[in-house]
Motif scaffolding. Sequence first.
Motif, PDB file in Angstrom:
ATOM      1  N   LYS A  67      -8.490  -2.796   0.985  1.00 38.13           N
ATOM      2  CA  LYS A  67      -7.830  -1.555   0.726  1.00 38.13           C
ATOM      3  C   LYS A  67      -8.412  -0.698  -0.411  1.00 38.13           C
ATOM      4  O   LYS A  67      -8.965  -1.141  -1.434  1.00 38.13           O
ATOM      5  N   PRO A  68      -8.643   0.743  -0.306  1.00 42.21           N
ATOM      6  CA  PRO A  68      -9.382   1.581  -1.093  1.00 42.21           C
ATOM      7  C   PRO A  68      -8.542   1.994  -2.325  1.00 42.21           C
ATOM      8  O   PRO A  68      -6.933   1.629  -2.166  1.00 42.21           O
TER       9      PRO A  68
ATOM     10  N   ILE B  65      -9.650   5.871   4.708  1.00 45.07           N
ATOM     11  CA  ILE B  65     -10.047   6.903   3.835  1.00 45.07           C
ATOM     12  C   ILE B  65      -9.053   8.064   3.687  1.00 45.07           C
ATOM     13  O   ILE B  65      -8.895   8.706   4.663  1.00 45.07           O
TER      14      ILE B  65
ATOM     15  N   CYS C  94       0.983  -1.193  -0.024  1.00 46.63           N
ATOM     16  CA  CYS C  94       0.109   0.076  -0.032  1.00 46.63           C
ATOM     17  C   CYS C  94       1.141   1.187  -0.187  1.00 46.63           C
ATOM     18  O   CYS C  94       1.852   1.186   0.811  1.00 46.63           O
TER      19      CYS C  94
ATOM     20  N   SER D 142      -6.808   4.525  -3.021  1.00 43.30           N
ATOM     21  CA  SER D 142      -5.542   5.416  -2.872  1.00 43.30           C
ATOM     22  C   SER D 142      -4.482   4.425  -2.568  1.00 43.30           C
ATOM     23  O   SER D 142      -3.263   5.112  -2.594  1.00 43.30           O
ATOM     24  N   SER D 143      -4.629   3.253  -2.147  1.00 42.57           N
ATOM     25  CA  SER D 143      -3.446   2.336  -1.993  1.00 42.57           C
ATOM     26  C   SER D 143      -2.658   1.623  -2.740  1.00 42.57           C
ATOM     27  O   SER D 143      -1.605   1.417  -2.529  1.00 42.57           O
TER      28      SER D 143
ATOM     29  N   VAL E 267     -12.538   0.317   6.550  1.00 40.90           N
ATOM     30  CA  VAL E 267     -11.748   0.993   5.569  1.00 40.90           C
ATOM     31  C   VAL E 267     -11.108   2.438   5.908  1.00 40.90           C
ATOM     32  O   VAL E 267     -11.720   3.207   6.452  1.00 40.90           O
TER      33      VAL E 267
ATOM     34  N   GLU F  36     -12.594   8.990  -3.695  1.00 41.33           N
ATOM     35  CA  GLU F  36     -12.976   7.454  -4.403  1.00 41.33           C
ATOM     36  C   GLU F  36     -12.486   6.450  -3.134  1.00 41.33           C
ATOM     37  O   GLU F  36     -13.466   5.310  -3.498  1.00 41.33           O
ATOM     38  N   ASP F  37     -11.983   6.760  -2.093  1.00 40.08           N
ATOM     39  CA  ASP F  37     -11.926   5.960  -0.939  1.00 40.08           C
ATOM     40  C   ASP F  37     -13.259   5.618  -0.262  1.00 40.08           C
ATOM     41  O   ASP F  37     -13.838   4.788   0.092  1.00 40.08           O
ATOM     42  N   TYR F  38     -13.903   6.844  -0.174  1.00 41.07           N
ATOM     43  CA  TYR F  38     -15.206   6.796   0.298  1.00 41.07           C
ATOM     44  C   TYR F  38     -16.381   6.100  -0.424  1.00 41.07           C
ATOM     45  O   TYR F  38     -16.917   5.410   0.064  1.00 41.07           O
TER      46      TYR F  38
END
Length: 239
Positions: free
Chosen positions: A129-130, A160, A40, A132-133, A158, A164-166
Motif C-alpha cells: 500500500k502506497p 497510484i 486503507c 495515500s492509503s 501498486v 508520493e504513491d508513484y
Amino acid sequence: MTGQKPIPVMEIFGPTIQGEGMVIGRKTMFVRTGGCDYRCRWCDSAFTWDGTGKSKPMVAEDIISKLDTLAAGRFDHVTLSGGNPALHAGIGDLIHKLHAKNIQAAVETQGTIWQDWLTHVDDVTISPKPPSSGMETDWKKLDTFMTKLSPQKTSLKVVIFNEEDYAFAKLVHMRYPHISFFLQVGNDDIHTTDDTTLLTQLRYHYEQLIEKVMLDSTLTNVRVLPQLHTWMWGNKRGV
Ligand SMILES: C[S@@+](CC[C@H](N)C(=O)[O-])C[C@H]1O[C@@H](n2cnc3c(N)ncnc32)[C@H](O)[C@@H]1O
Ligand SMILES: Nc1nc2[nH]cc(C(=O)O)c2c(=O)[nH]1
Ligand code: SF4
Ligand SMILES: [Mg+2]
C-alpha cells in the motif's frame, strides 16, 4: 466436519472477468472474505472490515457448492479477495479442494500476513500500500513474502493516486525487479453511481499515468492498467 476451519465469507459471485493485474480479462469466480488488518483510506471494499457488511462462516465444501450453484461447469478459476484473505487459515483446504477439481486459484493480498497455503496459489497478487492509503509497509515482511513465493506465479501491483504513491511504486519495483510489476489507476470516487462521469475521470487518470511511465527510465518492464471492471460496471458490487 472436524478439523475444518470456517472462512468468513462476505460474497461469492461470478463468473466475471478479472478486472485487474496479472490475469486481467480471465474468466473467474470471486470469493470475498471478511476482515482486514489494514484500513486503507480509499478502500473500495471497506464493507469487508468497517462493520457495514455481514460475513457468513463457510467451510471449503460450502464455498464450492455455492460456486457450483452459480456456475457449475462454466469456470476453472477462482479469485480469493477481501478484505485480506491471508487472515484465514481455512483457505488452504479450499485451494486443495479446488485443485482436486482442476480449478485454479488466485489470491489478492497486501503482503502483511503469511500463510503457507500461499505457495499453492496459481496467481498471487501482492499489493503493497502506497502513502495515500495511510498504511505503512513493513519491508522486511514483504522481503520474506518475495523469497517464499515463486516469481512465475507472483505479481506486484501498486495503486497510484499521487506523486508520493508513484515514488513508492518505483521503490517497490526496484526492490523486486524480477517480479512482474503493475501500476494500477486509483479510483478516488468509490461511492458515485454516475458511471459516465466516473469513466471520464478514470480515463483521464489512466492517460496521466501512462504519460508519466512512458517518460520514466526506471519503469521499463512494467504494465500500466485501469480496473477494467470499474470501466465496465462502475462501483457496482458483485461484478
Ligand atoms: C479490495 S483489495 C482486497 C485484497 C487485499 N486486501 C489488497 O488490498 O490487496 C483488492 C485490490 O483492490 C485495490 N484497491 C482497493 N481500493 C482501490 C481503489 N479505490 N482504487 C484502485 N484500486 C483499489 C487494492 O489495492 C487491491 O489491489
Ligand atoms: N471483476 C472484478 N475484478 C477484480 N479484481 C480484483 C477485485 C477485488 O476486489 O479484489 C475485483 C472485483 O471485485 N471484480
Ligand atoms: S488492504 Fe485491501 S481490503 Fe484492506 S483496507 Fe486496504 S485495500 Fe481494503
Ligand atoms: Mg475491488
